[in-house]
Design a protein around this motif. Structure first.
Motif, short mmCIF file in Angstrom:
data_model
loop_
_atom_site.label_atom_id
_atom_site.label_comp_id
_atom_site.label_asym_id
_atom_site.label_seq_id
_atom_site.Cartn_x
_atom_site.Cartn_y
_atom_site.Cartn_z
N ALA A 1 0.84 -1.11 -0.09
CA ALA A 1 -0.11 0.06 0.03
C ALA A 1 0.91 1.03 0.02
O ALA A 1 2.02 1.19 0.63
CB ALA A 1 -0.72 0.01 1.29
N TYR A 2 0.53 2.15 -0.79
CA TYR A 2 1.09 3.70 -0.83
C TYR A 2 0.23 4.39 -0.46
O TYR A 2 -0.78 4.90 -1.06
CB TYR A 2 1.49 3.69 -2.26
CG TYR A 2 2.73 2.85 -2.74
CD1 TYR A 2 3.87 2.91 -2.70
CD2 TYR A 2 2.44 1.56 -3.16
CE1 TYR A 2 5.24 2.45 -2.93
CE2 TYR A 2 3.29 0.79 -3.50
CZ TYR A 2 4.77 1.03 -3.42
OH TYR A 2 5.85 0.23 -3.70
N ALA A 3 0.43 5.39 0.75
CA ALA A 3 -0.50 6.32 1.28
C ALA A 3 0.23 7.76 1.01
O ALA A 3 1.29 7.96 1.57
CB ALA A 3 -0.61 5.96 2.77
N GLY A 4 -0.56 8.61 0.38
CA GLY A 4 -0.19 10.15 0.15
C GLY A 4 -1.01 11.24 1.03
O GLY A 4 -1.99 10.96 1.15
N TYR A 5 -0.24 11.99 1.76
CA TYR A 5 -0.54 13.00 2.43
C TYR A 5 0.45 14.03 2.45
O TYR A 5 1.86 13.67 2.59
CB TYR A 5 -1.13 12.73 3.57
CG TYR A 5 -0.23 11.96 4.45
CD1 TYR A 5 0.48 12.64 5.67
CD2 TYR A 5 0.08 10.55 4.60
CE1 TYR A 5 1.54 12.15 6.30
CE2 TYR A 5 1.03 10.01 5.36
CZ TYR A 5 1.69 10.79 6.28
OH TYR A 5 2.51 10.06 7.11
N VAL A 6 0.03 15.41 2.60
CA VAL A 6 1.21 16.50 2.70
C VAL A 6 1.26 16.91 4.31
O VAL A 6 2.29 17.13 5.02
CB VAL A 6 0.83 17.61 2.04
CG1 VAL A 6 2.04 18.67 2.32
CG2 VAL A 6 0.85 17.01 0.47
N TYR A 7 0.01 17.20 4.83
CA TYR A 7 0.04 17.75 6.28
C TYR A 7 -0.17 16.80 7.14
O TYR A 7 -1.41 16.47 7.42
CB TYR A 7 -0.82 18.92 6.37
CG TYR A 7 -0.36 20.12 5.45
CD1 TYR A 7 0.43 20.79 5.68
CD2 TYR A 7 -1.06 20.46 4.36
CE1 TYR A 7 0.85 21.86 5.04
CE2 TYR A 7 -0.76 21.57 3.46
CZ TYR A 7 0.34 22.26 3.67
OH TYR A 7 0.66 23.48 3.25
#
Length: 394
Positions: free
Chosen positions: A49-55
């Motif tokens: 799994a690849y989880a993307g977020y910035v803040y």
């Protein structure tokens, strides 16, 4: 990387204004469950799994996905500014195409704060120092937030080069509202006219009104990518596959050209698109539908040209001829884009994937682009990274 990669499941929750959404982990878990449900799989089938977020803090991806399942698989957290969701998609596609995994979940989420984007860490050099220095030199306007200076400056550069009127940007925003009216997941669904966009509160005189900028929102979206062998063995949906994909970063031209269009990624977009067209043997004239990064109406306009949807300097005519909407040459942002959905940074790239997958499946309902067979996704992050992905109907 010769294995064909299919998008067999997508999920997305409605985007919401900051302060009104569920927490990031709940949003992420909901979107992941929807994608798994759409694929007809359980979390037990997911190998990576690849989880993307910035803040967010480190391992926020695990926090979201542990609510869906705890199977011990690798969970990779991704942060690449506004292109975060598509960067996670890029990594997941590579894993499947290379044979490293057969079934991968890609998740993007963001819990945003109200107001303009800003730096979180004040005790270290900013990744945007060089961008800010060029922007100060070329446009000034230090009294307005940086993102507005970046993209407003790029729009101003186009206006100065080609005589593009402010009306062209307003027409893009009005078009976005007409498209969003048919999207139940868009936050802003009120149709506005070109005149109403021009009459909105002025942010930068002669360059931008408030309606030409996308707002921060909270949300999540996800996709399940599988190999052909896995799809066949489990009788999964093989209607949509990724035909080509490229990711680019900045070159010295960004800072040396003295052009705000380059500062905001015009060159990155141009190179990524060219790589995808070369990979697939399919040019921009063959595209049916495009979801592109319209964080500002100004960026949508310059991206038409960067992607080759029209010639350089041809955006005004492209818009006036209606070639960016239904009945024209290529429907851009049928979802309503970031201008209507808002921009939860980590979720945006997966929301674009969600829209284009439904378009190629023929399940986009009232916003369906008739006969859509080839779709292009463009997701841009300053700092910088650009991901362009081409999808095809099987």
């Amino acid at each position: 990387m010769s294995q064909r990669v299919y998008v067999c499941g997508v999920g997305m929750i409605p985007f919401a204004k900051p302060g009104t959404s569920a927490s990031y982990d709940q949003m992420g878990a909901s979107a992941a469950r929807l994608a798994l449900q759409d694929a007809g799989l359980t979390y037990a089938s997911i190998q990576q799994a690849y989880a993307g977020y910035v803040y967010g803090d480190s391992t926020a991806g695990q926090k979201a996905l542990y609510q869906v399942g705890m199977t011990g698989i690798p969970v990779v957290n991704v942060n690449n500014n506004c292109s975060t969701g598509s960067t996670a998609l890029f990594l997941a596609r590579q894993a499947v195409a290379s044979g490293a995994a057969d079934c991968v979940l890609v998740l993007g989420f963001e819990q945003m704060s109200p107001g303009a984007l800003g730096s979180v860490f004040q005790d270290r050099p900013s990744p945007f120092d060089a961008f800010d220095a060029v922007t100060d030199k070329l446009v000034g306007m230090s009294q307005i937030p940086l993102a507005l200076r970046y993209f407003g400056g790029a729009g101003l550069s186009h206006m100065q080069k080609f005589g593009t009127p402010l009306t062209s940007f307003a027409k893009i925003r009005a078009k976005a509202s007409r498209h969003a009216a048919n999207n139940p997941l868009a936050l802003f669904r009120k149709v506005v006219s070109t005149e109403e966009v021009l009459d909105a509160p002025v942010i930068w005189p002669g360059v931008m009104t408030r309606l030409m900028a996308c707002p921060p929102t909270c949300g999540a979206a996800a996709a399940v990518l599988v190999s052909e062998q896995f799809a066949q063995a489990h009788q999964l949906n093989r209607q949509v596959y990724i035909a080509g994909q490229a990711m680019t970063t900045d070159t010295p031209e960004t800072f040396e050209s003295d052009d705000m269009m380059q500062v905001v990624g015009y060159g990155m977009s141009q190179r990524a698109a060219a790589q995808v067209y070369a990979q697939t043997g399919i040019g921009p004239d063959a595209l049916d539908v495009v979801e592109l990064h319209d964080c500002f109406a100004h960026n949508e306009l310059i991206t038409y040209e960067a992607l080759g949807l029209c010639a350089e300097g041809g955006a005004e005519k492209f818009i006036d001829d209606g070639d960016n909407t239904y009945g024209g040459r290529v429907v851009t942002n049928p979802s309503g884009g970031l201008l209507s959905k808002g921009h939860p940074l980590g979720a945006t790239g997966l929301a674009q994937c969600y829209e284009l997958t439904h378009q190629l499946r023929g399940t986009a309902e009232a916003r369906q682009v008739r006969g859509a067979k080839i779709a292009l996704q463009h997701n841009l992050g300053l700092g910088g990274a650009c991901v362009v992905t081409m999808y095809r109907q099987s």
